[in-house]
Design a protein around this motif. Structure first.
Motif, PDB file in Angstrom:
ATOM      1  N   GLU A   2       6.699 -42.650  -4.211  1.00  0.00           N
ATOM      2  CA  GLU A   2       5.400 -41.645  -4.233  1.00  0.00           C
ATOM      3  C   GLU A   2       5.412 -40.709  -3.411  1.00  0.00           C
ATOM      4  OE1 GLU A   2       2.405 -44.851  -3.642  1.00  0.00           O
ATOM      5  OE2 GLU A   2       2.397 -45.624  -5.710  1.00  0.00           O
ATOM      6  N   ASN A   3       6.192 -40.836  -2.467  1.00  0.00           N
ATOM      7  CA  ASN A   3       6.442 -39.761  -1.361  1.00  0.00           C
ATOM      8  C   ASN A   3       7.205 -38.617  -1.887  1.00  0.00           C
ATOM      9  OD1 ASN A   3       4.626 -39.904   1.063  1.00  0.00           O
ATOM     10  ND2 ASN A   3       5.447 -42.150   0.313  1.00  0.00           N
ATOM     11  N   SER A   4       7.547 -37.519  -1.109  1.00  0.00           N
ATOM     12  CA  SER A   4       8.178 -36.362  -1.521  1.00  0.00           C
ATOM     13  C   SER A   4       9.543 -36.354  -1.360  1.00  0.00           C
ATOM     14  CB  SER A   4       7.781 -34.847  -0.819  1.00  0.00           C
ATOM     15  OG  SER A   4       7.829 -35.111   0.662  1.00  0.00           O
ATOM     16  N   PRO A   5      10.634 -35.691  -1.990  1.00  0.00           N
ATOM     17  CA  PRO A   5      11.903 -35.566  -1.449  1.00  0.00           C
ATOM     18  C   PRO A   5      12.279 -35.236  -0.022  1.00  0.00           C
ATOM     19  CG  PRO A   5      11.632 -34.433  -3.602  1.00  0.00           C
ATOM     20  CD  PRO A   5      10.316 -34.481  -2.949  1.00  0.00           C
ATOM     21  N   ALA A   6      11.344 -34.424   0.587  1.00  0.00           N
ATOM     22  CA  ALA A   6      11.705 -34.155   2.063  1.00  0.00           C
ATOM     23  C   ALA A   6      11.276 -35.357   2.921  1.00  0.00           C
ATOM     24  CB  ALA A   6      10.544 -33.019   2.586  1.00  0.00           C
ATOM     25  N   PHE A   7       9.983 -36.234   2.391  1.00  0.00           N
ATOM     26  CA  PHE A   7       9.977 -37.383   3.073  1.00  0.00           C
ATOM     27  C   PHE A   7      11.126 -38.431   2.895  1.00  0.00           C
ATOM     28  CE2 PHE A   7       8.834 -42.021   2.702  1.00  0.00           C
ATOM     29  CZ  PHE A   7       8.153 -42.092   3.812  1.00  0.00           C
ATOM     30  N   PHE A   8      11.773 -38.380   1.542  1.00  0.00           N
ATOM     31  CA  PHE A   8      13.105 -39.324   1.305  1.00  0.00           C
ATOM     32  C   PHE A   8      14.034 -39.050   2.335  1.00  0.00           C
ATOM     33  CE2 PHE A   8      16.678 -40.271  -1.308  1.00  0.00           C
ATOM     34  CZ  PHE A   8      16.660 -41.723  -1.016  1.00  0.00           C
ATOM     35  N   GLU A   9      14.276 -37.692   2.680  1.00  0.00           N
ATOM     36  CA  GLU A   9      15.200 -37.135   3.364  1.00  0.00           C
ATOM     37  C   GLU A   9      14.975 -37.711   5.073  1.00  0.00           C
ATOM     38  OE1 GLU A   9      15.524 -33.004   2.786  1.00  0.00           O
ATOM     39  OE2 GLU A   9      16.638 -33.117   1.028  1.00  0.00           O
ATOM     40  N   ARG A  10      13.734 -37.666   5.363  1.00  0.00           N
ATOM     41  CA  ARG A  10      13.653 -37.979   6.625  1.00  0.00           C
ATOM     42  C   ARG A  10      13.629 -39.396   6.664  1.00  0.00           C
ATOM     43  NH1 ARG A  10       9.015 -34.581   5.862  1.00  0.00           N
ATOM     44  NH2 ARG A  10       7.697 -36.416   5.654  1.00  0.00           N
ATOM     45  N   LEU A  11      13.288 -40.230   5.758  1.00  0.00           N
ATOM     46  CA  LEU A  11      13.499 -41.881   5.662  1.00  0.00           C
ATOM     47  C   LEU A  11      15.132 -42.067   5.870  1.00  0.00           C
ATOM     48  CD1 LEU A  11      12.507 -44.467   5.304  1.00  0.00           C
ATOM     49  CD2 LEU A  11      12.869 -44.336   2.668  1.00  0.00           C
ATOM     50  N   VAL A  12      15.947 -41.323   5.080  1.00  0.00           N
ATOM     51  CA  VAL A  12      17.419 -41.416   5.040  1.00  0.00           C
ATOM     52  C   VAL A  12      17.845 -41.248   6.606  1.00  0.00           C
ATOM     53  CG1 VAL A  12      19.552 -40.575   4.522  1.00  0.00           C
ATOM     54  CG2 VAL A  12      17.848 -40.781   2.988  1.00  0.00           C
ATOM     55  N   ARG A  26      16.392 -38.990  -4.739  1.00  0.00           N
ATOM     56  CA  ARG A  26      14.949 -39.954  -4.840  1.00  0.00           C
ATOM     57  C   ARG A  26      14.788 -39.736  -6.499  1.00  0.00           C
ATOM     58  NH1 ARG A  26       9.560 -38.703  -5.346  1.00  0.00           N
ATOM     59  NH2 ARG A  26       9.867 -36.802  -5.264  1.00  0.00           N
ATOM     60  N   TRP A  27      15.521 -40.663  -7.210  1.00  0.00           N
ATOM     61  CA  TRP A  27      15.613 -40.292  -8.779  1.00  0.00           C
ATOM     62  C   TRP A  27      14.982 -41.782  -9.247  1.00  0.00           C
ATOM     63  CZ3 TRP A  27      21.223 -38.596 -10.000  1.00  0.00           C
ATOM     64  CH2 TRP A  27      21.303 -37.238  -9.848  1.00  0.00           C
ATOM     65  N   GLU A  28      14.756 -41.554 -10.568  1.00  0.00           N
ATOM     66  CA  GLU A  28      14.086 -42.774 -11.422  1.00  0.00           C
ATOM     67  C   GLU A  28      15.208 -43.295 -12.324  1.00  0.00           C
ATOM     68  OE1 GLU A  28      11.594 -44.543 -11.407  1.00  0.00           O
ATOM     69  OE2 GLU A  28      10.187 -43.505 -10.220  1.00  0.00           O
ATOM     70  N   ASN A  29      16.186 -42.105 -12.878  1.00  0.00           N
ATOM     71  CA  ASN A  29      16.881 -42.497 -14.003  1.00  0.00           C
ATOM     72  C   ASN A  29      18.277 -43.066 -12.993  1.00  0.00           C
ATOM     73  OD1 ASN A  29      15.766 -41.558 -15.809  1.00  0.00           O
ATOM     74  ND2 ASN A  29      16.120 -39.262 -15.405  1.00  0.00           N
ATOM     75  N   THR A  30      19.090 -43.856 -13.756  1.00  0.00           N
ATOM     76  CA  THR A  30      20.126 -44.437 -13.474  1.00  0.00           C
ATOM     77  C   THR A  30      21.257 -43.180 -13.135  1.00  0.00           C
ATOM     78  OG1 THR A  30      20.005 -46.382 -14.682  1.00  0.00           O
ATOM     79  CG2 THR A  30      22.426 -46.092 -14.218  1.00  0.00           C
ATOM     80  N   VAL A  31      22.195 -43.420 -11.776  1.00  0.00           N
ATOM     81  CA  VAL A  31      22.903 -42.503 -11.472  1.00  0.00           C
ATOM     82  C   VAL A  31      24.350 -42.755 -12.170  1.00  0.00           C
ATOM     83  CG1 VAL A  31      24.445 -41.734  -9.403  1.00  0.00           C
ATOM     84  CG2 VAL A  31      21.962 -42.353  -9.124  1.00  0.00           C
ATOM     85  N   GLY A  32      24.782 -41.997 -12.926  1.00  0.00           N
ATOM     86  CA  GLY A  32      25.745 -42.161 -13.647  1.00  0.00           C
ATOM     87  C   GLY A  32      27.391 -41.532 -13.098  1.00  0.00           C
ATOM     88  N   ARG A  33      28.442 -41.881 -13.802  1.00  0.00           N
ATOM     89  CA  ARG A  33      29.703 -41.268 -13.241  1.00  0.00           C
ATOM     90  C   ARG A  33      29.924 -40.016 -13.050  1.00  0.00           C
ATOM     91  NH1 ARG A  33      34.742 -39.980 -15.293  1.00  0.00           N
ATOM     92  NH2 ARG A  33      36.369 -40.850 -14.235  1.00  0.00           N
ATOM     93  N   PRO A  34      29.218 -38.889 -13.959  1.00  0.00           N
ATOM     94  CA  PRO A  34      29.286 -37.545 -13.525  1.00  0.00           C
ATOM     95  C   PRO A  34      28.824 -37.219 -12.127  1.00  0.00           C
ATOM     96  CG  PRO A  34      28.484 -38.086 -15.846  1.00  0.00           C
ATOM     97  CD  PRO A  34      28.525 -39.360 -15.068  1.00  0.00           C
ATOM     98  N   ASP A  35      27.658 -37.850 -11.771  1.00  0.00           N
ATOM     99  CA  ASP A  35      27.059 -37.654 -10.455  1.00  0.00           C
ATOM    100  C   ASP A  35      28.216 -37.953  -9.211  1.00  0.00           C
ATOM    101  OD1 ASP A  35      24.378 -36.868 -11.599  1.00  0.00           O
ATOM    102  OD2 ASP A  35      24.563 -39.173 -12.101  1.00  0.00           O
ATOM    103  N   ILE A  36      28.603 -39.145  -9.558  1.00  0.00           N
ATOM    104  CA  ILE A  36      29.765 -39.555  -8.560  1.00  0.00           C
ATOM    105  C   ILE A  36      30.948 -38.732  -8.535  1.00  0.00           C
ATOM    106  CG2 ILE A  36      31.240 -41.443  -7.578  1.00  0.00           C
ATOM    107  CD1 ILE A  36      28.157 -41.803  -7.387  1.00  0.00           C
ATOM    108  N   GLN A  37      31.286 -38.180  -9.755  1.00  0.00           N
ATOM    109  CA  GLN A  37      32.411 -37.372  -9.724  1.00  0.00           C
ATOM    110  C   GLN A  37      32.027 -35.749  -9.139  1.00  0.00           C
ATOM    111  OE1 GLN A  37      34.760 -39.506 -10.884  1.00  0.00           O
ATOM    112  NE2 GLN A  37      35.678 -37.555 -11.849  1.00  0.00           N
ATOM    113  N   GLN A  38      31.050 -35.490  -9.254  1.00  0.00           N
ATOM    114  CA  GLN A  38      30.376 -34.301  -8.529  1.00  0.00           C
ATOM    115  C   GLN A  38      30.475 -34.466  -7.031  1.00  0.00           C
ATOM    116  OE1 GLN A  38      26.587 -32.975  -9.356  1.00  0.00           O
ATOM    117  NE2 GLN A  38      26.750 -31.030  -8.360  1.00  0.00           N
ATOM    118  N   PHE A  39      30.151 -35.396  -6.825  1.00  0.00           N
ATOM    119  CA  PHE A  39      30.139 -35.832  -5.348  1.00  0.00           C
ATOM    120  C   PHE A  39      31.437 -36.006  -4.840  1.00  0.00           C
ATOM    121  CE2 PHE A  39      28.980 -38.880  -1.519  1.00  0.00           C
ATOM    122  CZ  PHE A  39      28.558 -37.861  -0.688  1.00  0.00           C
TER     123      PHE A  39
END
Length: 312
Positions: A168-178, A226-239
């Motif tokens: 429910e919080n912002s992406p910036a909040f999530f980064e601080r949480l990390v 901070r996603w809702e959708n499943t992280v797939g193989r392409p996202d890992i490949q990019q990383f």
């Protein structure tokens, strides 16, 4: 007249929500159910030793069970409404909603019977001690087993609430949480250094770089989504590609959602550590981030040495 149990409140709660045209605060739900209950003020004011109101607590648990079954939806924190699935239930034809009734819904079974990601990987739940435990009638459980099951249930509910609060919080909040989480675990050196590292890089799929130790001898590259959708193989490949460009050896991919099987397999081949929503909330609880102790119980046993006359 005795207070209704949480399961006895599930059908009245569903009927109340079915009358609403929009989401309603759970606190107001409790007040409305109290008005319809014909209970006395004295009964409605009964409290647990911790001070928590018993009736409101049971309404909250009734809501939680219905949410897990998918019959009630929470559009935002502290609000609830009947879900599309809930609208398909013929409430007037029911005398009650019980745990047995909710067992037809997978979401409820996942919650009530502890089928977390770890348990889902085991095809035979009954082969696990916890699986056996939950398949027994509660009356046959030992006191320690009852405490264990209750603790697991409370933990599962807390994790769900934590994850909702994060989303429910912002992406910036999530980064601080990390940042807070990694520092609590022991990474990043000082909190200031870690805070400067996250959310600054944005280099080809890398959200930040953090020191593995206080001396900064090695670096860990971070991807925080901070996603809702499943992280797939392409996202890992990019990383992985971004890590290769940096000649980096270590990477951590953190998300509020989950990872596909292909993504997990791809990460394992590259030594990338994956932290999904389940793991994230487990770590938050373990390191006391965003949670606080509500009540502590002490379980005592006999000190045998105290009663041994030969040694005392």
């Amino acid at each position: 007249m005795s207070l209704p149990t949480y399961d006895q409140l599930m059908l009245p709660l569903m009927r109340l929500l079915s009358e609403q045209e929009e989401a309603i605060k759970i606190s107001l739900v409790a007040d409305l159910l109290a008005q319809r209950s014909n209970l006395s003020e004295e009964e409605l004011n009964q409290a647990l030793p911790s001070g928590k109101n018993i009736f409101k607590d049971r309404v909250a648990w009734a809501k939680t069970y219905l949410v897990k079954a998918g019959l009630v939806h929470q559009p935002k924190r502290a609000f609830c409404e009947i879900s599309d699935l809930g609208k398909t239930i013929e409430l007037n034809g029911l005398n009650s909603i019980t745990n047995e009734f909710l067992a037809q819904f997978d979401g409820f079974n996942d919650f009530k019977f502890g089928r977390s990601s770890a348990l889902k990987q085991n095809s035979d739940l009954k082969s696990l001690p916890y699986g056996k435990l939950l398949n027994n009638n509660e009356e046959t459980l030992t006191p320690e087993e009852i405490i264990q099951t209750a603790t697991e249930l409370l933990s599962a509910n807390l994790k769900a609430d934590l994850l909702n609060a994060v989303k429910e919080n912002s992406p910036a909040f999530f980064e601080r949480l990390v940042v807070d989480l990694l520092v609590a675990i022991g990474y990043g050196g000082s909190h200031q250094d870690a805070a400067q590292a996250i959310g600054k890089t944005k280099d080809g799929g890398i959200d930040g770089v953090i020191s593995e130790d206080r001396l900064g001898l090695d670096k860990i590259y971070i991807q925080a989504k901070r996603w809702e959708n499943t992280v797939g193989r392409p996202d890992i490949q990019q990383f992985k590609g971004a890590l290769a460009d940096q000649v980096a050896k270590k990477g951590v991919f953190i998300t509020t959602s989950n990872f596909s099987r292909e993504a997990i397999e791809s990460a394992e081949k590259s030594g990338i550590v994956l932290i999904d929503g389940e793991k994230l909330t487990s770590l938050m609880i373990e390191f006391g981030l965003g949670v606080q102790v509500e009540r502590t119980f002490h379980i005592y046993k006999i000190d045998q040495d105290r009663f041994d006359e030969e040694t005392y």
